[in-house]
Design an enzyme around this catalytic site. Structure first.
Site, PDB file in Angstrom:
ATOM      1  N   ASN A  78       0.836  -1.214   0.000  1.00  0.00           N
ATOM      2  CA  ASN A  78       0.000   0.000   0.000  1.00  0.00           C
ATOM      3  C   ASN A  78       0.868   1.260   0.000  1.00  0.00           C
ATOM      4  O   ASN A  78       0.530   2.247  -0.659  1.00  0.00           O
ATOM      5  CB  ASN A  78      -0.956  -0.007   1.198  1.00  0.00           C
ATOM      6  CG  ASN A  78      -2.196  -0.831   0.921  1.00  0.00           C
ATOM      7  OD1 ASN A  78      -3.029  -0.446   0.111  1.00  0.00           O
ATOM      8  ND2 ASN A  78      -2.309  -1.975   1.579  1.00  0.00           N
TER       9      ASN A  78
ATOM     10  N   ASN B 227      -6.679   4.989   8.055  1.00  0.00           N
ATOM     11  CA  ASN B 227      -6.283   3.574   8.051  1.00  0.00           C
ATOM     12  C   ASN B 227      -6.928   2.853   6.876  1.00  0.00           C
ATOM     13  O   ASN B 227      -8.015   3.229   6.447  1.00  0.00           O
ATOM     14  CB  ASN B 227      -6.753   2.917   9.361  1.00  0.00           C
ATOM     15  CG  ASN B 227      -6.404   1.448   9.463  1.00  0.00           C
ATOM     16  OD1 ASN B 227      -5.278   1.041   9.172  1.00  0.00           O
ATOM     17  ND2 ASN B 227      -7.369   0.627   9.858  1.00  0.00           N
TER      18      ASN B 227
ATOM     19  N   HIS C 191      -8.278  -0.934   5.878  1.00  0.00           N
ATOM     20  CA  HIS C 191      -8.607  -2.229   6.499  1.00  0.00           C
ATOM     21  C   HIS C 191      -9.147  -3.174   5.420  1.00  0.00           C
ATOM     22  O   HIS C 191     -10.005  -2.773   4.633  1.00  0.00           O
ATOM     23  CB  HIS C 191      -9.639  -2.020   7.611  1.00  0.00           C
ATOM     24  CG  HIS C 191      -9.964  -3.278   8.335  1.00  0.00           C
ATOM     25  ND1 HIS C 191      -9.109  -3.841   9.256  1.00  0.00           N
ATOM     26  CD2 HIS C 191     -11.029  -4.122   8.235  1.00  0.00           C
ATOM     27  CE1 HIS C 191      -9.636  -4.964   9.713  1.00  0.00           C
ATOM     28  NE2 HIS C 191     -10.803  -5.161   9.110  1.00  0.00           N
TER      29      HIS C 191
ATOM     30  N   ASP D 112     -10.782  -0.076  14.340  1.00  0.00           N
ATOM     31  CA  ASP D 112     -11.388  -0.065  12.995  1.00  0.00           C
ATOM     32  C   ASP D 112     -12.822   0.472  13.020  1.00  0.00           C
ATOM     33  O   ASP D 112     -13.678   0.004  12.263  1.00  0.00           O
ATOM     34  CB  ASP D 112     -11.352  -1.492  12.391  1.00  0.00           C
ATOM     35  CG  ASP D 112      -9.927  -2.015  12.257  1.00  0.00           C
ATOM     36  OD1 ASP D 112      -9.030  -1.227  11.932  1.00  0.00           O
ATOM     37  OD2 ASP D 112      -9.715  -3.219  12.494  1.00  0.00           O
TER      38      ASP D 112
HETATM   39  C1  GAR Z   1      -3.168  -4.816   3.928  1.00  0.00           C
HETATM   40  O1  GAR Z   1      -4.039  -5.811   3.450  1.00  0.00           O
HETATM   41  C2  GAR Z   1      -3.877  -3.924   4.935  1.00  0.00           C
HETATM   42  O2  GAR Z   1      -5.219  -3.668   4.610  1.00  0.00           O
HETATM   43  C3  GAR Z   1      -3.771  -4.777   6.175  1.00  0.00           C
HETATM   44  O3  GAR Z   1      -2.472  -5.280   6.149  1.00  0.00           O
HETATM   45  C4  GAR Z   1      -2.065  -5.426   4.791  1.00  0.00           C
HETATM   46  C5  GAR Z   1      -0.759  -4.701   4.612  1.00  0.00           C
HETATM   47  O4  GAR Z   1      -0.238  -4.943   3.339  1.00  0.00           O
HETATM   48  N1  GAR Z   1      -4.019  -3.997   7.369  1.00  0.00           N
HETATM   49  C6  GAR Z   1      -4.623  -4.494   8.422  1.00  0.00           C
HETATM   50  O5  GAR Z   1      -5.042  -5.631   8.482  1.00  0.00           O
HETATM   51  C7  GAR Z   1      -4.766  -3.511   9.568  1.00  0.00           C
HETATM   52  N2  GAR Z   1      -5.649  -4.056  10.559  1.00  0.00           N
HETATM   53  P1  GAR Z   1       0.930  -4.067   2.766  1.00  0.00           P
HETATM   54  O6  GAR Z   1       2.001  -4.036   3.849  1.00  0.00           O
HETATM   55  O7  GAR Z   1       1.377  -4.805   1.528  1.00  0.00           O
HETATM   56  O8  GAR Z   1       0.373  -2.690   2.468  1.00  0.00           O
END
Ligand code: GAR
Length: 203
Positions: free
Chosen positions: A16, A109, A111, A147
């Site tokens: 992200n 954030n 999620h 969240d």
């Molecule tokens: C993503 O899917 C994000 O939505 C999730 O962690 C992943 C990070 O991926 N976040 C959560 O679950 C927060 N509760 P990334 O490091 O490749 O962006």
């Protein structure tokens, strides 16, 4: 015109973060990432920041005697860097009410579920286990709950027969990479207003 500065908190892969970097490089997102802060020194996200010549910092919870001191360090880095907004892009820690109040309506954030369904950890697994037919991702302002803050954008994906946690997560992730930059663009253009727990998007 000076671009508004944001800080990004990460814990891992950083896809992200990469989506945000790519949008900025393409000229689609008028923001500057002034700091990337990871609670894990080996997070690939830090390598992505370094490659993009963005200042990266590790703040390891184990090096602080309390959560308060750990968060004070994060706050100091963000403040020093001149950040106006904090983006949680895969940051896998719950922030305290003190930190959230310091940055009230200034933390966003992403999620990987359609909130208010499936908050917390393992959201994609929760969705597969529950048997929902539609899932997706939610970009929201952070409040003191988990969240639970005002929702900015959501994107949906189908949950298919035979989906595993991993196949669903991959489908959702594609949408995350669109939703998070889109929400940040709205913020950068001052198009988001919060009324109670609802976010209005100005035309
Ligand atoms: C993503 O899917 C994000 O939505 C999730 O962690 C992943 C990070 O991926 N976040 C959560 O679950 C927060 N509760 P990334 O490091 O490749 O962006």
């Amino acid at each position: 015109m000076n671009k508004r500065k944001i800080g990004i908190l990460v814990s891992g892969r950083g896809s992200n973060l990469q989506a945000i970097i790519d949008c900025i490089l393409k000229g689609d997102l008028p923001l500057e990432i002034a700091a990337v802060i990871s609670d894990k020194s080996d997070a690939p996200a830090l390598e992505r920041a370094a490659k993009a010549k963005i200042a990266g910092f590790t703040v390891n919870r184990r090096e602080y005697s309390s959560k308060e001191e750990f968060e004070a360090k994060i706050n100091a880095i963000l403040t020093e860097a001149g950040c106006e907004l904090v983006v949680l892009a895969g940051f896998m820690r719950i922030l305290s009410a003190t930190f959230v109040n310091r940055w009230q309506h200034k933390i966003i954030n992403i999620h990987p579920a359609l909130l208010p369904s499936f908050p917390g950890l393992d959201a994609q697994k929760q969705a597969v286990t529950y048997g929902v037919k539609i899932s997706g991702c939610t970009v929201h302002f952070v409040d003191e709950g988990t969240d639970s803050g005002p929702i900015i954008l959501q994107k949906t994906v189908p949950v298919l027969d035979g989906d595993t946690e991993d196949t669903l997560a991959a489908r959702i992730l594609e949408q995350e990479h669109k939703a998070l930059p889109a929400a940040l663009k709205l913020w950068a253009e001052n198009k988001l207003t919060i009324e109670g727990r609802c976010v209005k998007i100005l035309a």
